[in-house]
Scaffold this motif. Structure first.
Motif, PDB file in Angstrom:
ATOM      1  N   UNK A  18       0.890  -1.206  -0.151  1.00 41.88           N
ATOM      2  CA  UNK A  18      -0.050  -0.348   0.241  1.00 41.88           C
ATOM      3  C   UNK A  18       1.587   0.813  -0.053  1.00 41.88           C
ATOM      4  N   UNK A  19       0.078   2.538  -0.087  1.00 44.02           N
ATOM      5  CA  UNK A  19       0.944   3.708   0.201  1.00 44.02           C
ATOM      6  C   UNK A  19       0.745   3.502   1.886  1.00 44.02           C
ATOM      7  N   UNK A  23      -3.487   2.313   5.777  1.00 43.52           N
ATOM      8  CA  UNK A  23      -4.389   0.922   7.450  1.00 43.52           C
ATOM      9  C   UNK A  23      -3.984  -0.559   6.603  1.00 43.52           C
ATOM     10  N   UNK A  24      -2.376  -0.025   6.319  1.00 48.36           N
ATOM     11  CA  UNK A  24      -0.912  -1.305   6.334  1.00 48.36           C
ATOM     12  C   UNK A  24      -1.280  -2.289   7.756  1.00 48.36           C
ATOM     13  N   UNK A 108      -1.898  -7.990  -1.216  1.00 46.60           N
ATOM     14  CA  UNK A 108      -3.119  -7.999  -0.367  1.00 46.60           C
ATOM     15  C   UNK A 108      -3.236  -6.299  -1.154  1.00 46.60           C
ATOM     16  N   UNK A 109      -3.747  -5.623  -1.281  1.00 51.33           N
ATOM     17  CA  UNK A 109      -3.453  -4.249  -1.937  1.00 51.33           C
ATOM     18  C   UNK A 109      -4.407  -3.711  -0.707  1.00 51.33           C
ATOM     19  N   UNK A 110      -3.988  -2.748  -0.503  1.00 53.26           N
ATOM     20  CA  UNK A 110      -5.201  -1.504   0.557  1.00 53.26           C
ATOM     21  C   UNK A 110      -5.241  -0.150   0.086  1.00 53.26           C
ATOM     22  N   UNK A 111      -6.232   0.182  -0.224  1.00 50.65           N
ATOM     23  CA  UNK A 111      -6.297   1.972  -0.658  1.00 50.65           C
ATOM     24  C   UNK A 111      -7.033   2.624   0.028  1.00 50.65           C
ATOM     25  N   UNK A 112      -6.426   3.399   0.423  1.00 50.27           N
ATOM     26  CA  UNK A 112      -8.113   4.606   1.533  1.00 50.27           C
ATOM     27  C   UNK A 112      -8.729   5.232   0.065  1.00 50.27           C
ATOM     28  N   UNK A 140     -10.230   0.953   2.379  1.00 53.47           N
ATOM     29  CA  UNK A 140     -10.335   1.142   3.338  1.00 53.47           C
ATOM     30  C   UNK A 140     -10.852   2.537   4.239  1.00 53.47           C
ATOM     31  N   UNK A 141     -11.146   2.828   5.295  1.00 54.32           N
ATOM     32  CA  UNK A 141     -11.356   3.435   5.812  1.00 54.32           C
ATOM     33  C   UNK A 141     -12.902   4.247   5.305  1.00 54.32           C
TER      34      UNK A 141
END
Ligand code: G4P
Length: 533
Positions: A18-19, A23-24, A108-112, A140-141
């Motif tokens: 993730x960037x 929230x990683x 697993x890619x996490x995006x805000x 996420x979020x």
């Protein structure tokens, strides 16, 4: 039956990418929590390495117990052995992350949801795409007022160049966030901030006209959900597992990690979907995980993980067969036998010595200085795994010893940290003491100084050097290669593997050299098989 075969199907080894700040860390922690590997939230501290100064960075490593740059967390859940590889989010450590991605079978890619696709998301996905790594996506979020979910999906598809398939879909967002609708199971999962959901908060819906939908969501949200689902089914084809496994489509989940929301569904689905250990490419051939004979490669080396013991740990990804404690193996580059009396498996917060490890597993082996990143270990076959390149650095400096009385410590520290991949070191064949340092990000320079001082008692200074590009090169004709090395000797240095590297002051200078030498191929990674420059 090969004893490795049974565990093989059960293992899933993935990286979370993730960037920074998406929230990683929170998700990693919640996955461990739902997976039963930890019992209290807060055990994995937030990295925050996007803003960290160098000493913060090192402090954070200590605080977390498991290092930001090396975390491997294994636990059992849903009938599978899950290995999560945590990768540094900070761009200055991207090489570390790219190498980590060579050791996993999916990501697993996490995006805000507030920020959408960010710069690091793009570069990390690019690496996954090059390797056709299957990616699952968690947006996420949702408890915050963010971009419209349709807009986020559009962005992902457009900017990351990957097809999408929503598995869950949010109902409202921010203050009006009510939960997610599971499109596969036709269930509504209701959201209560900060709480872990009770079974009663999962509502099975017969179809979108079920009066329960109206009762639970109220008219405006129920209508919007119906409209959204109608739109989605027109735009995105039904989920196809093959497309996911081939890296063409990413299943998308929505939730709020900080509120424990959407994580257990994600984990359950990953247990069903995520691929078992995949075949790995070596220079000589493709190695299948169900082969009897052991093969594996070192993708990371970390010195001084435990400052009291001054140890050095090589992280080994097992590709085929089984790795057994005290058994003799073959270290291909060194051409020497190798055995490990205490191979270590990493658990969520702990590590333990193991008797055997199987494809997909990542183990730590004590290293007395004989390993380098990219080394292959086998039962005797001379193969070399690919995919663990050095990347062309973008910042260059001369490095000098600032404390001549500590020459031995200085040399040892520099050699070890270069082998660990903290920095790249280049030297002139005839003047091995003149060293040029190359890094991808500024923070690496500071980490090197910090670690030289704190771990080796040595001090180093940097001096400017007029270089901005480095290229590895090959030629089909060895004579052409030799003549080029001779002719350009002023600009040619060698890396720690002994490979020649052409240094250029500017793009213009490099392009001119390239144009004048059409018989040569130039590469921006040491692997010489990636994209040509
Ligand atoms: P990273 O590892 O990707 O860098 O992200 P990390 O988990 O550290 O999360 C970054 C920030 O986002 C943290 O807040 C974290 O609490 C917050 N966060 C994570 N998941 C959610 C979510 O679902 N909803 C909301 N609203 N926030 C979330 P922080 O204020 O920077 O730190 P902290 O004081 O909360 O630890």
């Amino acid at each position: 039956m090969n004893p490795a075969q049974k565990p093989l199907k059960q293992r899933m080894t993935f990286a979370i990418i993730s960037h920074p700040d998406s929230g990683k860390t929170t998700i990693t922690e919640k996955l461990l929590l739902f997976g039963g590997a930890i019992h209290i939230a807060g055990a994995v501290k937030s990295g925050k390495n996007s803003r960290a100064s160098v000493s913060d960075f090192m402090e954070i490593e200590k605080e977390r117990g498991i290092s930001i740059s090396t975390s491997v967390m294994g636990f059992e859940y849903g009938g599978r052995k899950i290995n999560i590889l945590d990768t540094p989010g900070h761009a200055d450590f991207s090489e570390d992350t790219y190498r980590g991605l060579s050791a996993v079978d999916s990501a697993l890619l996490v995006i805000d949801s507030v920020k959408g696709v960010e710069e690091r998301t793009r570069s990390l996905c690019e690496v996954c795409r090059m390797r056709r790594t299957p990616i699952a996506t968690f947006i996420n979020k949702l408890d915050r007022e963010g971009k419209d979910p349709m807009e986020v999906l559009d962005e992902v598809e457009r900017e990351l160049g990957i097809g999408l398939c929503p598995i869950t879909w949010p109902v409202g967002q921010g203050r009006s966030f009510k939960g997610v609708y599971d499109l596969q199971k036709k269930q509504l999962l209701l959201f209560f901030p900060g709480e872990t959901r009770k079974p009663a908060d999962t509502v099975a819906i017969k179809d979108l006209d079920d009066p329960l939908l109206l009762e639970k969501l109220g008219l405006p949200l129920a209508k919007k959900l119906k409209d959204d689902i109608a739109l989605l089914s027109g735009v995105y084809p039904p989920f196809n597992k093959e497309d996911y496994l081939e890296g063409r489509v990413t299943p998308v989940f929505f939730g709020s990690a900080i509120n424990n929301f959407g994580i257990s569904e994600l984990l359950d689905t990953l247990c069903v979907l995520a691929p078992p250990p995949s075949p790995k490419h070596s220079q000589e051939r493709v190695v299948n995980p169900d082969e009897d004979k052991f093969t594996g490669f070192v993708f990371k080396i970390h010195a001084n993980m435990n400052p009291r013991h001054r140890n050095r740990v090589a992280f080994l990804r097992i590709c085929s067969g089984s790795f057994e404690r005290n058994k003799s193996y073959y270290h291909v580059r060194a051409g020497k036998p190798f055995r490990s009396a205490n191979p270590t498996a990493f658990m969520a917060q702990d590590s333990e010595i193991i008797e055997a490890a199987f494809p997909g597993d990542i183990i730590g082996i004590n290293d007395t200085g004989s390993f380098k990143i990219g080394d292959t270990i086998t039962e005797g076959e001379a193969i070399n795994f690919r995919g663990i390149p050095s990347f062309a650095p973008q910042i260059f400096r001369y490095i000098v010893n600032a404390d001549p009385l500590k020459e031995k410590q200085y040399k040892r520290g520099l050699d070890q940290l270069a082998e660990e991949g903290v920095v790249q070191i280049f030297s002139r064949p005839q003047q091995p003491n003149v060293r040029v340092l190359g890094v991808v990000g500024q923070l690496q320079l500071e980490v090197l100084q910090y670690r030289m001082e704190h771990e080796y008692g040595a001090k180093c200074n940097y001096k400017p050097i007029d270089l901005s590009l480095a290229h590895w090169f090959t030629a089909a004709d060895p004579k052409v290669l030799e003549a080029f090395i001779d002719e350009q000797s002023r600009r040619i240095l060698v890396d720690i593997r002994g490979e020649h590297v052409l240094m250029s002051e500017s793009v213009w200078q490099f392009e001119r050299t390239k144009a004048n030498n059409p018989a040569l191929s130039f590469y921006s990674t040491s692997e010489l098989s990636g994209e040509t420059a």
